[in-house]
Write an enzyme that holds these catalytic residues in place. Structure first.
Site, PDB file in Angstrom:
ATOM      1  N   THR A 196       0.524  -1.254   0.324  1.00  0.00           N
ATOM      2  CA  THR A 196      -0.152  -0.122   0.219  1.00  0.00           C
ATOM      3  C   THR A 196       0.808   0.988   0.104  1.00  0.00           C
ATOM      4  O   THR A 196       1.963   1.095   0.568  1.00  0.00           O
ATOM      5  CB  THR A 196      -0.802  -0.135   1.228  1.00  0.00           C
ATOM      6  OG1 THR A 196      -2.055  -0.807   1.317  1.00  0.00           O
ATOM      7  CG2 THR A 196      -1.743   1.458   0.941  1.00  0.00           C
ATOM      8  N   ARG A 224     -14.535  -6.542   0.035  1.00  0.00           N
ATOM      9  CA  ARG A 224     -14.263  -5.885   1.190  1.00  0.00           C
ATOM     10  C   ARG A 224     -13.287  -5.015   0.960  1.00  0.00           C
ATOM     11  O   ARG A 224     -12.867  -4.514  -0.189  1.00  0.00           O
ATOM     12  CB  ARG A 224     -13.009  -7.014   1.618  1.00  0.00           C
ATOM     13  CG  ARG A 224     -12.082  -6.994   3.481  1.00  0.00           C
ATOM     14  CD  ARG A 224     -11.169  -6.194   2.622  1.00  0.00           C
ATOM     15  NE  ARG A 224     -10.077  -5.599   4.225  1.00  0.00           N
ATOM     16  CZ  ARG A 224      -9.152  -4.927   3.337  1.00  0.00           C
ATOM     17  NH1 ARG A 224      -8.845  -4.750   2.718  1.00  0.00           N
ATOM     18  NH2 ARG A 224      -7.989  -4.631   4.460  1.00  0.00           N
ATOM     19  N   VAL A 225     -13.299  -3.568   1.753  1.00  0.00           N
ATOM     20  CA  VAL A 225     -12.861  -2.125   1.498  1.00  0.00           C
ATOM     21  C   VAL A 225     -12.488  -1.915   2.700  1.00  0.00           C
ATOM     22  O   VAL A 225     -12.669  -2.942   4.304  1.00  0.00           O
ATOM     23  CB  VAL A 225     -13.913  -1.717   1.260  1.00  0.00           C
ATOM     24  CG1 VAL A 225     -12.694  -0.552   1.997  1.00  0.00           C
ATOM     25  CG2 VAL A 225     -14.829  -1.677  -0.141  1.00  0.00           C
ATOM     26  N   GLY A 226     -10.746  -1.193   2.689  1.00  0.00           N
ATOM     27  CA  GLY A 226      -9.796  -2.027   4.445  1.00  0.00           C
ATOM     28  C   GLY A 226     -10.325  -0.506   4.977  1.00  0.00           C
ATOM     29  O   GLY A 226     -10.907   0.552   4.475  1.00  0.00           O
ATOM     30  N   ASP A 227      -8.957   0.500   5.440  1.00  0.00           N
ATOM     31  CA  ASP A 227      -8.704   1.013   6.400  1.00  0.00           C
ATOM     32  C   ASP A 227      -8.668   2.258   5.229  1.00  0.00           C
ATOM     33  O   ASP A 227      -9.092   3.987   5.490  1.00  0.00           O
ATOM     34  CB  ASP A 227      -7.944   1.255   7.538  1.00  0.00           C
ATOM     35  CG  ASP A 227      -6.519   0.762   6.776  1.00  0.00           C
ATOM     36  OD1 ASP A 227      -6.199   0.088   5.567  1.00  0.00           O
ATOM     37  OD2 ASP A 227      -5.333   1.894   6.768  1.00  0.00           O
ATOM     38  N   THR A 247      -0.473   1.728   6.814  1.00  0.00           N
ATOM     39  CA  THR A 247      -0.218   0.646   6.003  1.00  0.00           C
ATOM     40  C   THR A 247      -0.411  -0.445   7.014  1.00  0.00           C
ATOM     41  O   THR A 247       0.296  -0.389   7.960  1.00  0.00           O
ATOM     42  CB  THR A 247       1.082   1.121   5.472  1.00  0.00           C
ATOM     43  OG1 THR A 247       1.102  -0.703   4.131  1.00  0.00           O
ATOM     44  CG2 THR A 247       2.050   1.120   5.986  1.00  0.00           C
ATOM     45  N   GLY A 248      -1.311  -1.609   6.579  1.00  0.00           N
ATOM     46  CA  GLY A 248      -0.767  -2.664   7.619  1.00  0.00           C
ATOM     47  C   GLY A 248      -2.926  -3.128   7.356  1.00  0.00           C
ATOM     48  O   GLY A 248      -3.476  -2.973   6.111  1.00  0.00           O
ATOM     49  N   GLY A 250      -6.367  -3.613   7.746  1.00  0.00           N
ATOM     50  CA  GLY A 250      -6.488  -2.404   8.007  1.00  0.00           C
ATOM     51  C   GLY A 250      -7.673  -2.639   8.650  1.00  0.00           C
ATOM     52  O   GLY A 250      -8.746  -2.002   9.033  1.00  0.00           O
TER      53      GLY A 250
HETATM   54  N1  ASP Z   1      -4.276  -0.951   4.223  1.00  0.00           N
HETATM   55  C1  ASP Z   1      -4.766  -1.893   3.715  1.00  0.00           C
HETATM   56  C2  ASP Z   1      -5.804  -2.478   3.996  1.00  0.00           C
HETATM   57  O1  ASP Z   1      -5.939  -3.500   4.977  1.00  0.00           O
HETATM   58  C3  ASP Z   1      -3.711  -2.815   3.374  1.00  0.00           C
HETATM   59  C4  ASP Z   1      -1.535  -2.739   3.900  1.00  0.00           C
HETATM   60  O2  ASP Z   1      -1.963  -1.802   3.973  1.00  0.00           O
HETATM   61  O3  ASP Z   1      -1.222  -3.278   3.622  1.00  0.00           O
HETATM   62  O4  ASP Z   1      -6.633  -2.325   2.697  1.00  0.00           O
END
Ligand code: ASP
Length: 330
Positions: A196, A224-227, A247-248, A250
């Protein structure tokens, strides 16, 4: 009379010179990330490591050039994120991870710390640079968050460039999907990809901005939608506190409203940027089991980049400085 006029003109000229001088010496800064997650030094070849550092530097220099020219933090974060979206090394734009159905569904968001305006999009499949669409949503629509086909219809109206979905494909991400499909669903769901991308910046006018763009998580399903596009979770900016891009994993970042939590601790509890970012990433998220990190900048140009995972592709560049990039915990 002539003397008086001359005196007024000289005074005005001096006044202006002073104004320009102080504007020129105001601090500015940009930081970028290219994702956080499970990464090992052993699996990293020297060539690959060099390529990541070079990509982060290129993005930093692009954003820095905008700021050095007196450009806005919004233009700077967009310039940096676009470059990372086009680079197949990162899980955003070209090189995005695949959904369980073998598609690339892209999410992005941007926020302007001066106005608290924001724009976000999710699950687009044909927009080459999702960050441009997020910005268009912020600047040219009455809304904050558009998804899927509707977001793409708006993109077409705004003449944002489209690509064939194959543009996003990389063999490496496809193989990651095949590994995730072969693994047990429960394990795959917890596999944290990295890549990301995000940028945060402070410009010479003292305005903050944040931008983030992602393909999400490998093997994601059910829309699915992340953060990342959730304002306050993965992306947030407020001139009164900080600009943050996360990033991480989500789901954890959404539940802890990470980016806003950092800004709120600064504004309401008097924490410094470093304290607030560290508390949220290294304490709150760790206690809750959320892996990842953030990049953040405050209105003084301080930069903080904590992460609780093995590594985070990251870097910063300040007004008079050189780009500084890192991957692992050194
Ligand atoms: N935060 C992102 C998500 O969960 C993924 C990532 O940062 O690697 O969609």
């Amino acid at each position: 009379m002539v003397k008086l006029l001359t005196a007024i003109l000289v005074f005005m000229a001096l006044g202006n010179t002073t104004a320009f001088a102080s504007e020129d010496t105001r601090p500015f800064a940009i930081a970028v990330h290219g994702g956080a997650g499970t990464m090992s030094r052993a699996a990293m070849t020297p060539e690959r490591e060099r390529a990541y550092h070079a990509a982060l530097r290129t993005a930093l220099q692009a954003g820095h050039a905008v700021l050095a020219d007196g450009g806005t933090s919004l233009d700077a974060v967009v310039a940096a994120v676009r470059i990372l979206e086009d680079n197949p090394l990162f899980n955003a734009g070209r090189g995005a991870v695949f959904t369980a159905e073998g598609r690339n569904e892209l999410d992005a968001a941007i926020m302007d710390g001066a106005t608290l305006n924001a724009g976000a999009i999710a699950a687009v499949t044909r927009v080459r640079n999702p960050i441009l669409l997020a910005r268009a949503v912020m600047e040219h629509s009455p809304h904050v968050f558009l998804i899927g086909e509707g977001a793409e219809a708006f993109a077409a109206e705004r003449e944002i460039p489209f690509v064939d979905p194959r543009w996003f494909h990389t063999d490496e991400r496809w193989e990651a999907l095949e590994r995730a499909r072969a693994a047990e669903i429960s394990r795959a769901a917890h596999e944290i990809p990295y890549g990301t991308v995000g940028a945060v910046a402070l410009d010479r006018s003292g305005n903050l901005a944040a931008a983030t763009s992602t393909g999400g998580m490998t093997n994601k399903r059910w829309g699915r939608v992340g953060d990342v596009p959730v304002i306050g979770a993965g992306t947030y900016a407020d001139n009164a506190s900080a600009a943050v891009s996360a990033t991480g994993h989500g789901e954890y970042f959404i539940r802890s409203v990470v980016a806003h939590e950092i800004a709120a601790r600064m504004r309401l509890a008097g924490r410094t940027l470093e304290q607030a970012a560290h508390e949220v990433v290294m304490e709150v998220l760790v206690e809750r089991g959320g892996s990842g990190g953030v990049i953040a900048v405050d209105r003084h140009g301080n930069v903080s980049m904590p992460f609780n995972s093995d590594g985070m592709y990251r870097g910063y560049m300040k007004s008079g400085g050189e780009p500084v990039t890192a991957i692992f915990r050194d």
